[in-house]
Design a protein around this motif. Sequence first.
Motif, PDB file in Angstrom:
ATOM      1  N   VAL A  10       0.847  -1.208   0.000  1.00  0.00           N
ATOM      2  CA  VAL A  10       0.000   0.000   0.000  1.00  0.00           C
ATOM      3  C   VAL A  10       0.877   1.250   0.000  1.00  0.00           C
ATOM      4  N   PHE A  11       1.892   1.255   0.871  1.00  0.00           N
ATOM      5  CA  PHE A  11       2.773   2.429   0.928  1.00  0.00           C
ATOM      6  C   PHE A  11       3.669   2.509  -0.314  1.00  0.00           C
ATOM      7  N   VAL A  14       1.732   4.241  -2.844  1.00  0.00           N
ATOM      8  CA  VAL A  14       1.718   5.695  -2.600  1.00  0.00           C
ATOM      9  C   VAL A  14       2.984   6.329  -3.166  1.00  0.00           C
ATOM     10  N   LEU A  18       3.188   9.139  -6.031  1.00  0.00           N
ATOM     11  CA  LEU A  18       3.846  10.432  -5.808  1.00  0.00           C
ATOM     12  C   LEU A  18       4.923  10.692  -6.864  1.00  0.00           C
ATOM     13  N   VAL A  39       7.724  19.125  -0.844  1.00  0.00           N
ATOM     14  CA  VAL A  39       6.902  18.252   0.009  1.00  0.00           C
ATOM     15  C   VAL A  39       6.745  16.861  -0.593  1.00  0.00           C
ATOM     16  N   ARG A  40       6.829  16.769  -1.922  1.00  0.00           N
ATOM     17  CA  ARG A  40       6.739  15.449  -2.541  1.00  0.00           C
ATOM     18  C   ARG A  40       7.907  14.570  -2.082  1.00  0.00           C
ATOM     19  N   ALA A  43       7.259  13.487   1.509  1.00  0.00           N
ATOM     20  CA  ALA A  43       6.173  12.507   1.565  1.00  0.00           C
ATOM     21  C   ALA A  43       6.681  11.125   1.139  1.00  0.00           C
ATOM     22  N   VAL A  46       8.582   9.602   4.000  1.00  0.00           N
ATOM     23  CA  VAL A  46       7.689   9.078   5.041  1.00  0.00           C
ATOM     24  C   VAL A  46       7.120   7.724   4.602  1.00  0.00           C
ATOM     25  N   THR A  49       9.692   4.986   4.731  1.00  0.00           N
ATOM     26  CA  THR A  49       9.918   4.540   6.114  1.00  0.00           C
ATOM     27  C   THR A  49       8.872   3.508   6.518  1.00  0.00           C
ATOM     28  N   GLN A  50       7.634   3.740   6.097  1.00  0.00           N
ATOM     29  CA  GLN A  50       6.560   2.794   6.419  1.00  0.00           C
ATOM     30  C   GLN A  50       6.789   1.442   5.757  1.00  0.00           C
ATOM     31  N   ILE A  53       9.406  -0.275   7.782  1.00  0.00           N
ATOM     32  CA  ILE A  53       8.889  -0.744   9.077  1.00  0.00           C
ATOM     33  C   ILE A  53       8.099  -2.044   8.889  1.00  0.00           C
ATOM     34  N   TYR A  54       7.211  -2.072   7.905  1.00  0.00           N
ATOM     35  CA  TYR A  54       6.366  -3.268   7.730  1.00  0.00           C
ATOM     36  C   TYR A  54       7.174  -4.479   7.239  1.00  0.00           C
TER      37      TYR A  54
ATOM     38  N   ILE B  81      -0.898   2.402   9.363  1.00  0.00           N
ATOM     39  CA  ILE B  81      -1.763   2.266   8.180  1.00  0.00           C
ATOM     40  C   ILE B  81      -3.039   3.106   8.356  1.00  0.00           C
ATOM     41  N   ILE B  84      -0.897   7.407   8.737  1.00  0.00           N
ATOM     42  CA  ILE B  84       0.093   7.962   7.800  1.00  0.00           C
ATOM     43  C   ILE B  84      -0.351   7.769   6.353  1.00  0.00           C
ATOM     44  N   PHE B  85      -0.934   6.616   6.056  1.00  0.00           N
ATOM     45  CA  PHE B  85      -1.419   6.385   4.679  1.00  0.00           C
ATOM     46  C   PHE B  85      -2.483   7.419   4.284  1.00  0.00           C
ATOM     47  N   LEU B  88      -1.058  11.086   3.922  1.00  0.00           N
ATOM     48  CA  LEU B  88      -0.290  11.376   2.703  1.00  0.00           C
ATOM     49  C   LEU B  88      -1.220  11.589   1.505  1.00  0.00           C
ATOM     50  N   ILE B  89      -2.267  10.771   1.410  1.00  0.00           N
ATOM     51  CA  ILE B  89      -3.211  10.932   0.310  1.00  0.00           C
ATOM     52  C   ILE B  89      -3.953  12.266   0.456  1.00  0.00           C
ATOM     53  N   PHE B  92      -2.054  15.526  -0.626  1.00  0.00           N
ATOM     54  CA  PHE B  92      -1.857  15.880  -2.033  1.00  0.00           C
ATOM     55  C   PHE B  92      -3.151  15.944  -2.836  1.00  0.00           C
ATOM     56  N   LEU B 224       3.443  -6.950  14.469  1.00  0.00           N
ATOM     57  CA  LEU B 224       2.870  -5.680  14.038  1.00  0.00           C
ATOM     58  C   LEU B 224       1.626  -5.919  13.177  1.00  0.00           C
ATOM     59  N   VAL B 275       1.982  16.843   5.489  1.00  0.00           N
ATOM     60  CA  VAL B 275       3.179  16.002   5.331  1.00  0.00           C
ATOM     61  C   VAL B 275       4.019  16.049   6.608  1.00  0.00           C
ATOM     62  N   ILE B 282       5.385   9.160  12.617  1.00  0.00           N
ATOM     63  CA  ILE B 282       6.099   7.888  12.473  1.00  0.00           C
ATOM     64  C   ILE B 282       6.498   7.322  13.834  1.00  0.00           C
TER      65      ILE B 282
END
Lengths: 59, 501
Positions: A10-11, A14, A18, A39-40, A43, A46, A49-50, A53-54, B81, B84-85, B88-89, B92, B224, B275, B282
Amino acid sequence: MDGRFVYAAVFAAVIVWLLVVPTSRLYDDDQVRPWYRNVRFWAICVAATQVIIYLAWNG
Amino acid sequence: MELQSIDLFFVILYLTGIALFGVWIGRGVKSGYDLFLAGRSLPWWAVGASLVVSDIGAKDMVGLADEGYRHGLVMANYDLIGCIFPVLIAAFVFMPFLWLAGVYTIPEYLGRRYNFAVRFCFAVVWAVVMVGMLGVIFVSAASMFKELLGWSFTTSVLTTAVVVGLYTISGGLKAVVFTDLVSCIVLIIGMVLICMIGLDKVGGWEALRTQVGALPDTEHHFELVRSASDPDNPWTAMLLGLGFVLGPAYWIGNQAIVQRTFGTVSQAEARASYVLCAAIKIVFPFLLVIPGLIGLALFHDKFGGVRSDNWTGGLVLPELVKLLPPGILGIVIGAFLAGVMSNLDSYVNSATTLCVTDLYKPIFRQGASDYEMLWVGRLLIVIFLAGGAIASYEIQQRFTTVFTAFQTLLSLYQGALLSVLLLGMLSRRVTQWGGFAGLIVGVTSASLMHYQGVHMLWVAWWSFVAAVCANVGVSMLTKPHDDERLQGLVIGMQSVAKESV
């Protein structure tokens, strides 16, 4: 199916979005910005990083 | 528990300091526009930090420590999830668009996009839910103050209500955002201290894993993401219900969250604030859930196992805080006060904005001046604080943990809200009666499922699906607004709105 990979995907999606979305959709002007004011860029950091982490966290 | 004088000094310093700072920073409020949107003068960095603590507050500190104790690290997903998900959407796609629409509230946008019925229904639902939210925040504050300071429930509620009321009434959104900025810093410092000192007491991270792992029913506490067959937190429900419905609805449609973004200087700053919020968030999931695991390792004899039937919510974090040395304890209590106030002020200010903009002005006083709205807003702040205090007595008796109470309240209508918002923003074909049908079907189906005992994440997901189907179905049979009416209200139809800005 391992849910961790789905969450990471999912991330990742994203990040791809982007990267490919036209600048005109994100900003009011076509001005080129340095990375630290973009900012892109932040983003994407970020979201990346997710993904890490997952994928890295294995219980 | 007796506080040392240095701790009391920090607590009093924080309470008086934040109230005076709020009153000072919010001076010069002369209209409803200033009170509700800070005159659209807020910088992105302050709004970004304010967004974080408007979401993360006392209910999360107390509630997620409880949930971390009972369910483990999987609860961090509510901020990963589930936050942060969608942030971000939203950063933008949706927030710059809503900023450009120039609205005060989400129901105001819905009224312009659909009709007054949709606006009215959502405004009423939000107002009622916000009273419940205020009650949840008061309960979490009271449980902590009772353990740490020995205050009664009534004393805790009155003290927090008076301090928050003082600067929110005088300074409005600007005072809320800048005091939130201070709260965000204090909150991070406090939670880092709790985690560091707690881990030290346990013997480090590996010792924590060993000790928790040796307890019954904790084999998944460090995972997690749980398997799809997990009875409490399956990854499928968390992805669909939390990541795709509750999270986006909260970050796009929650008035208490988005209002500060409407107060930024520009679209670009609105986007940057979101953002920044995602970046700060995080670290928060771990700072909030790990104390629960530490509490499980240290206090399982006192509170019982993770499946204990005699569970009393709201006690894990206060017990952990008692371990802190003098001086540090004062800072951590200050952090908790920060969490209480940042949550309270956000919800009070937003509930007031919503009632004045979407109910008082359109129904009772269409010609109300900005000055009149300012004073009605100030009066409503007092009424909402009183309503929240009363609701807190009921909530205290009904829910095992404050976090569950909060998420359950949200799951009842967030599916309907998200469907109406998303379809309204993304499609010109969706009609006013389609939106109304989506709202009714979404809320009704969510209530029925909740009554049947369906897991709240599935309630959120399936009520969203039901609302989308109803919205699309009725829209196919009814006539949409013409394109001129939809200018600036549907993504891709913003030419007129941009020119006017």
